[in-house]
Write a protein that holds these residues in place. Structure first.
Motif, PDB file in Angstrom:
ATOM      1  N   ARG A 178      15.831   4.413   6.833  1.00  0.00           N
ATOM      2  CA  ARG A 178      15.643   4.998   8.203  1.00  0.00           C
ATOM      3  C   ARG A 178      14.361   5.693   7.609  1.00  0.00           C
ATOM      4  O   ARG A 178      13.171   6.242   7.817  1.00  0.00           O
ATOM      5  N   HIS A 179      14.639   6.189   6.687  1.00  0.00           N
ATOM      6  CA  HIS A 179      12.957   6.790   5.728  1.00  0.00           C
ATOM      7  C   HIS A 179      12.004   5.607   5.546  1.00  0.00           C
ATOM      8  O   HIS A 179      10.500   5.653   5.887  1.00  0.00           O
ATOM      9  N   VAL A 180      12.540   4.643   4.529  1.00  0.00           N
ATOM     10  CA  VAL A 180      11.328   3.446   4.632  1.00  0.00           C
ATOM     11  C   VAL A 180      10.673   3.347   6.214  1.00  0.00           C
ATOM     12  O   VAL A 180       9.258   2.645   6.180  1.00  0.00           O
ATOM     13  N   SER A 197       6.809   4.422   7.368  1.00  0.00           N
ATOM     14  CA  SER A 197       6.417   2.423   6.998  1.00  0.00           C
ATOM     15  C   SER A 197       5.609   1.712   5.766  1.00  0.00           C
ATOM     16  O   SER A 197       4.395   1.380   5.676  1.00  0.00           O
ATOM     17  N   ALA A 198       7.018   2.411   4.986  1.00  0.00           N
ATOM     18  CA  ALA A 198       6.855   1.698   3.777  1.00  0.00           C
ATOM     19  C   ALA A 198       6.574   0.067   3.704  1.00  0.00           C
ATOM     20  O   ALA A 198       7.306  -0.323   4.769  1.00  0.00           O
ATOM     21  N   LYS A 239       0.491  -1.179   0.129  1.00  0.00           N
ATOM     22  CA  LYS A 239      -0.142   0.221  -0.358  1.00  0.00           C
ATOM     23  C   LYS A 239       1.464   1.154   0.095  1.00  0.00           C
ATOM     24  O   LYS A 239       0.450   2.338  -0.971  1.00  0.00           O
ATOM     25  N   ARG A 240       2.150   1.036   0.275  1.00  0.00           N
ATOM     26  CA  ARG A 240       2.841   2.408   0.767  1.00  0.00           C
ATOM     27  C   ARG A 240       4.063   1.786   0.171  1.00  0.00           C
ATOM     28  O   ARG A 240       4.971   1.153   0.521  1.00  0.00           O
ATOM     29  N   ILE A 241       4.724   2.815  -0.884  1.00  0.00           N
ATOM     30  CA  ILE A 241       5.979   1.882  -1.367  1.00  0.00           C
ATOM     31  C   ILE A 241       7.256   3.332  -1.537  1.00  0.00           C
ATOM     32  O   ILE A 241       6.614   4.305  -1.871  1.00  0.00           O
TER      33      ILE A 241
END
Length: 279
Positions: free
Chosen positions: A235-237, A241-242, A156-158
């Motif tokens: 860290r950004h992933v 919550s990718a 859902k989040r990429i």
């Protein structure tokens, strides 16, 4: 574009069940045909045997590899029998120095290849050339899962790692079926160039490209505050919550006197979520 033909490669009995679980989930989500290539690997190095060595020694290593391939194929058939999937299982033997060629010859006729992480504790040395064979010689996108990751559902989040390179562009195009189905795609730009046509709008053209495909895209511009680009991305992933990282793969096969590029290798060592990549 759709993923109608998905390939997975089994070489390690300890990773077989988890790899098949992920491949089945992906094939089911895309209503794709699943091909399973089970390879017994002769891990002895070319030139290992001295002149005049007993041919029985070589025969024994090949027989052992053949038995491993048969066991993997039997396990795969047992898991797939009775499912609603369309599938096929093939088995064979490959020497370590030649395994990339075997994988590439089959991967090139697939839309997507599903593989375990090539690096990690107790991971066989053949997993790296298997990954390289699909990426560099098979010229096909590869989906790679970290150890212990639950069976994948449509992301859902990429996070789309974007640096304007041809590899990143090819990855974005190849991942369009996934990007279009996602709720949001974050175009992640790390330390964008200070000069050039996109300096005032980093990621803008990619956002426009995706928007025309119906993708809801956000642009995240980050500073390289850590030693490695992969560390910033990981860290950004986690922060966003990718469910998936899409990125280009850099470098060439080690059999061309090089190895996977630094950022590519690092992501395949530390990513907490699946990684979709192309070269």
């Amino acid at each position: 574009m759709a993923y109608n033909s998905i390939l997975t490669v089994l070489t390690d009995a300890d990773l077989a069940d988890a790899t098949l679980t992920q491949a089945k989930a992906l094939a089911s989500a895309h209503d794709a045909h699943l091909d399973v290539l089970c390879l017994g690997v002769d891990r002895t190095q070319t030139g290992y045997y001295y002149a005049g060595a007993n041919a029985m020694v070589l025969q024994e290593t090949l027989q052992r590899a053949g038995n491993e391939a048969s066991e993997l194929a039997e396990r795969a058939r047992k898991q797939l029998t009775g499912t609603a999937l369309r599938w096929a299982v093939e088995e064979g033997v490959a020497q370590l120095a030649d395994i990339a060629r075997h994988v590439a010859s089959r991967a090139r006729f697939s839309d997507l290849v599903c593989l375990p992480m090539p690096y990690g504790k107790d991971h066989g040395v053949e997993l790296e050339p298997v990954t390289e064979g699909a990426l560099f010689d098979g010229h096909v996108p590869v989906m790679i899962w970290p150890d212990g990751y639950p069976a994948m559902t449509p992301p859902k989040r990429i996070a789309l790692a974007w640096n304007e390179s041809p590899e990143a562009m090819r990855a974005a195009r190849a991942a369009l079926p996934l990007l279009c189905a996602a709720e949001v795609v974050h175009i992640v730009v790390i330390d964008p160039p200070r000069h050039g046509p996109t300096r005032s709008d980093p990621g803008g053209m990619m956002a426009q490209f995706l928007a025309r495909h119906g993708v809801h895209a956000d642009i995240d511009v980050l500073s390289k505050t850590m030693p490695r680009v992969s560390d910033v991305l990981v860290r950004h992933v986690s922060d966003m919550s990718a469910d998936l990282v899409v990125m280009g793969a850099y470098g060439h096969s080690r059999f061309r006197e090089a190895i996977l590029g630094g950022a590519t290798r690092n992501m395949l060592e530390v990513s907490p979520v699946p990684v979709f990549m192309t070269h």
